[in-house]
Each structure stands twice: as structure tokens, then as C-alpha cells.
Design an enzyme around this catalytic site. Structure first.
Site, PDB file in Angstrom:
ATOM      1  CG  HIS A 189      -1.741   1.185   1.448  1.00  0.00           C
ATOM      2  ND1 HIS A 189      -3.110   1.185   1.346  1.00  0.00           N
ATOM      3  CD2 HIS A 189      -1.397   2.466   1.769  1.00  0.00           C
ATOM      4  CE1 HIS A 189      -3.579   2.392   1.592  1.00  0.00           C
ATOM      5  NE2 HIS A 189      -2.553   3.202   1.856  1.00  0.00           N
ATOM      6  CD  GLU A 190       1.856   3.680   3.664  1.00  0.00           C
ATOM      7  OE1 GLU A 190       2.244   4.760   3.180  1.00  0.00           O
ATOM      8  OE2 GLU A 190       0.741   3.543   4.202  1.00  0.00           O
ATOM      9  CG  HIS A 229       0.444   6.070  -0.710  1.00  0.00           C
ATOM     10  ND1 HIS A 229      -0.654   6.661  -1.272  1.00  0.00           N
ATOM     11  CD2 HIS A 229      -0.008   5.457   0.412  1.00  0.00           C
ATOM     12  CE1 HIS A 229      -1.729   6.404  -0.527  1.00  0.00           C
ATOM     13  NE2 HIS A 229      -1.357   5.663   0.497  1.00  0.00           N
TER      14      HIS A 229
HETATM   15 ZN   LIG Z   1      -2.364   5.178   2.283  1.00  0.00          ZN
END
Ligand SMILES: [Zn+2]
Length: 376
Positions: free
Chosen positions: A68-69, A72
């Protein structure tokens, strides 16, 4: 969170760090899964098997949060924003951005990349779980995959809450920023929503805890407190950047600081410099060249009986990019560097020579005065 983060791995040039709180949570989570969740959803296995499932599921969740990170971070880097590292902590991850997004579109795409990754992972886990289920019966692997699919959906949904600095709050900021073209106002509104959202969670958590939810309610309170403090920190950072706009290190530094040579002893420093000038920080200069700095922090680490025999040169912090800053740099840069390194004093140089010292407390005073003046 300085000093309490351990670097685990490096992926695509991003350092993945783990906050020590995460190790505690990881153990707690594996335990809760092994003792509570998996024995309920899938009966009849040995405790060792449940522990195995708990640990695999915990590692799967950990990997999901890293992905998830990373999503980003990859998008952020594509728009030229520098991501220093990804730190996993209590409830997820934080990609440490050193720059602000260049425009609303970049912010929007960067913000949604994480939740999109989580939804994609959820679909992947559910699909593989379906392949592993044999005629409607749940298998241990199926149970783990189903758990990970559900958790990734929760992760995506929670992060899309319109509360800055959560992903959903970033989407709100991007929209407000695109609408009015005012980054300062958009951030201010988004962080205010974050702060209110945190309060609502705390209130709901307390109500839930009092009406019988117990530990579950407490969990919401903890998350609420985190979101509130993160929102308030973002708001403060914004005010700081605003207050320091257009000001340079040169405007706030103390010029011609009193310096010490490296060959004197600590006892000498205490008697003839620290008490005499009542300063606690001295640049160390040899042959008119800046070589480092010494402060009470270094002095304290040497036992009193060794202070007459230890030289300053042996305990000083050598000059490095972490404790120096150019005179022409902005005050906001100095503030960011102090926050990032934990050094509350920086040596100011011009053409490599020492010309002053800048202190966090002077910058904080300026921020306080500016926000006082700005208040109607
Ligand atoms: Zn996030």
C-alpha cells in the site's frame, strides 16, 4: 519517532522501516489470530497449526501494508516528490515525504494509489481463496486468504476516510486545492476535518466501550487520538511553513558564536566556556576551520572523573550535512532539517566557513509570533 525505527529492507530504493511499536502489535496480532480468530472460523486444528496460521496471516498483513505504502511512494516519485523512507507503525504505514505535492492532480493520484493497491490485493486474495476452497469447505489456507482479503478492504476503506493526513483527507485537499487554487486554505480545511474525525472516533470509542464493547471501543479511541494528533501536527507544520515563508537562515541565526578549540578538556570547557558564557552549544574550530560541535548532551555522557582527561576533539559531533546548513537556505529548510535529524541547533556556514548558529527555539518563537499576529 526518531531513533525507534529499525530498517528492515529496501525496495525500489525506498527504505522500509518498522517502528518498535509494530513489533509489539505484530506479536499481539499473531496471538489474537492464533488464540481467537482462527480457532473460531476453522475448528479442529492443533494450537501449533493455529500459531502457524496466525504468524502467516500477520506477515501477509504486514506485506499488504508495505505494498500500500509502496504504491503511494512510486506515484509520488513519478511526480518528482522525494520519499525518504516508509515507516510501519501501530496501524499501518507512513511514507515520509520531504516535499509537498507540486499540483492537485499529483496529490490526488498519489493519495488514491494506496487504497487502489489495497483493493487490488483484496480481490487477489479472495480469488485465490476461491481456488483453494474445495466444494464450499474452508481450508486453513483459504481462511488466511479470506482474512487478508477482508483486512485489505478494511485498510482501503479506513484510509479513504476524509481526514487529513489519511489518504481520503489528501483527496479532499486535492479537490479543495483544485477548486480554489489555494493550497494553504485547502490544507487548513482538510486538517480541520481530520481533527474533527479523530474526535468523533474517540467519542464513538468511549460510547462503545461503556456499552459493552470493551477493548474494541478502546481501539477506536487510540485510532482517534492518532488521527487527531497527526492532523494537528500537519496544521502546525503548515503554519510553520507559512510563517517562515521568504525568510532565510541568515535572518535568524546568532552571528559570530563563541567557538572552542578541539584540544581543551571537558573540565576546561565547563569552567571557562559553559559557565562563563552560559551557552550549552559551541562550534569546534581548529586553525579557523569548522570541524564540529559540542553541547551539554556530549559532555553529560562522560563521567565526572574522566572530564579532566578527555579532550573536546574526542567527544564532539563531527561536522556533517545533518548538523550544518547554508546561510542562504530558507528558515523552513532549517526547521525541516531540525525535525528530521533531532538536532535543535545547526551550524550555519557560508563558503564552507562558520558564520553563525541557528536554534530551534528562535524559529519556534517566530512561528508563535506570526500565528499570534495572524489571528483576528
Ligand atoms: Zn495510504
Amino acid at each position: 519517532m526518531n531513533g525507534k525505527n529499525l530498517t528492515l529492507i529496501e525496495v525500489f530504493g525506498f527504505k522500509v522501516k518498522v517502528n518498535i511499536t509494530w513489533i509489539f502489535i505484530a506479536v499481539l496480532l499473531a496471538w489474537a489470530l492464533a488464540q481467537g480468530y482462527f480457532p473460531t472460523v476453522y475448528e479442529g486444528l492443533t494450537p501449533i497449526a493455529y500459531w502457524g496460521m496466525g504468524i502467516i496471516a500477520m506477515l501477509g498483513l504486514f506485506t499488504s501494508i508495505v505494498l500500500h505504502e509502496l504504491a503511494h511512494s512510486v506515484v509520488a516519485r513519478a511526480f518528482g516528490m522525494e520519499i525518504k523512507s516508509i515507516t510501519l507503525w501501530l496501524l499501518g504505514g507512513v511514507a515520509e515525504m520531504t516535499d509537498e505535492p507540486p499540483h492537485p492532480t499529483a496529490e490526488f493520484l498519489m493519495a488514491v494509489a494506496g487504497p487502489i493497491m489495497s483493493v487490488a490485493l483484496a480481490l487477489l486474495f479472495f480469488t485465490v481463496a476461491a481456488l483453494f476452497s474445495t466444494g464450499g469447505d474452508v481450508t486453513p489456507i483459504g481462511a488466511i486468504l479470506h482474512y487478508l482479503g477482508t483486512l485489505n478492504l478494511i485498510l482501503a476503506a479506513f484510509n479513504m476516510a476524509p481526514a487529513f493526513p489519511l489518504d481520503g483527507g489528501r483527496v479532499v485537499r486535492a479537490a479543495l486545492w483544485a477548486w480554489k487554487g489555494d493550497y494553504f486554505w485547502a490544507t487548513s480545511m482538510a486538517t480541520r476535518m481530520g481533527s474533527i474525525f479523530g474526535l468523533v472516533l474517540i467519542a464513538l470509542g468511549i460510547v462503545a466501550a461503556l456499552t459493552g464493547a470493551g477493548l474494541g471501543g478502546l481501539w477506536w479511541v487510540i485510532i482517534g487520538i492518532f488521527i487527531r494528533s497527526a492532523a494537528d501536527a500537519s496544521q502546525f507544520r503548515l503554519q510553520a511553513v507559512h510563517a517562515l515563508k521568504g525568510r532565510t537562515v541568515k535572518d535568524y541565526m546568532t552571528r559570530n558564536p563563541i567557538v572552542v578549540p578541539p584540544e581543551i578538556t571537558i573540565a576546561d570547557l565547563i569552567d571557562n566556556w559553559i559557565y562563563k558564557h552560559s551557552f550549552e552549544f559551541f562550534p569546534v574550530v581548529e586553525d579557523s576551520k569548522l570541524i564540529g560541535s559540542v553541547s551539554l548532551r556530549e559532555v553529560r555522557q562522560v563521567p565526572p572523573d574522566r572530564r579532566t582527561s578527555t579532550r573536546i576533539g574526542d567527544i564532539m559531533l563531527p561536522r556533517s550535512p545533518e548538523n550544518t546548513i547554508q546561510a542562504g537556505a530558507t528558515a523552513a529548510d532549517a526547521f525541516t532539517k531540525m525535525q528530521g535529524t533531532g538536532n535543535s541547533l545547526l551550524l550555519v556556514t557560508s563558503d564552507g566557513n562558520l558564520i553563525g548558529v541557528i536554534a530551534l527555539k528562535d524559529i519556534m518563537k517566530l512561528i508563535a509570533i506570526t500565528s499570534e499576529l495572524g489571528r483576528a
